[in-house]
Design a protein around this motif. Sequence first.
Motif: not given
Length: 440
Positions: A383-408
Amino acid sequence: MNANSSDTWIRTLLQKLFWLLLGCVLAGLLTGQLAWCLALGMGLYLVWTLRQMLRFHHWLRHHPKQPPPEARGIWGEIFDSIYHLQRNDARMRTRMQSVIDRVQSSTAALRDAVVMIDRKGDLEWWNPAAEQLLGLRAPDDSGQHVTNLIRDPRFVDYFELQNYSESLTIPSPVDESHWLHYSITRYGPGDRLMVVRDVTRLQHLEQMRRDFVANVSHELRTPLTVLVGYLETLLDADDGSQPRRQRALQQMQQQAERMQELLRDLLLLSRLESGNETQQQEVFDVSSGLQGLAQDARALSAERGHQIDLKISGNTLLHGSQAELQSAFSNLLFNAVKYTQNGGRIEMRWWQDEQGGHFEVSDNGPGIEERHLPRLTERFYRVDPSRNSATGGTGLGLAIVKHVLLRHDGNLEIHSTLGKGSRFSCHFPAQRLAQAPGTY
């Protein structure tokens, strides 16, 4: 026939009857047989009318497609009106047939298969591409139920579920090396239009992308591990006499650890994408898992002072992979901790109803603009286009959530209002809930 035409006909009929009666009266006065002249005149008019009716009936039964017979008087006007209606109908039919021919010609030229299915699920019509992609044969397969010809269980479930908001991509029933994309649209009183597209090339490109990401991640994991190890050794051996050198080593270690986290998420996402649906053999105790996550979230929050609450009700045993579900739930919870302002409130809930089991993480953080919501589960979308490193994260968390739910067999639902907070809900079907030992 409009009102004006009807009034004109009535006036014409009354005028003709008036002149007929007048002629009969004059003839009766001249001959002295007024009653017989009136009876004879009306009888002849009745015979003429019956004759025209018989001609009209004969024409309707035997020659309705030909022009109506000729006549005089009121019946002549009736036959002329019918003739004009015939001509208008013929012109309309010609135009409609021209449109139908053009539609059939255009669908015949399509590379995508187009199939018309009635309310019962039987095949009504299809274009030539459907014969190539789906193996349909005309006219033998006409009237057959679509699931008798496309027997893949995934398509049968998709068709019978009748939820066509999303499309389906499965191997072709003719050649399993080809992949087909099915989309169904409702129209009319229960009828359905199915469009099938060959997406083999896209599937191959997607597989190449997944293989590339997985291979690169595997290749980078070893040198990063070595790099992080040496950085830890250098930091442990540093005596603090050179602050600039120590700061550089610490920054290098932080960035290397972020790279390791990114690689871990990429490898996990690659494994989730390449695997099949999770088998219902392992049982995950949601209650104990969420209690552990709540403790981890409070530790992560530390001095930020978040109020983290946990509410659990109903059956908390879920068929599925404990590691995958734990990863999905932790991503949602840690995102809430990461993006909610200091002192904010975060609530985790698990409940059960007739639809199945549900897990929800809500917060009163800054919220997300509505335009971002459809893309939140895309890889690397921030959501933050600047990709501020202060919040950390890889930008893959919700993609992982979606695929886990699809598999279940689950789905992710996102609600957010800018300035008021966000709510992420995971919904699992009832068949994914497990019974506790000793219960029935």
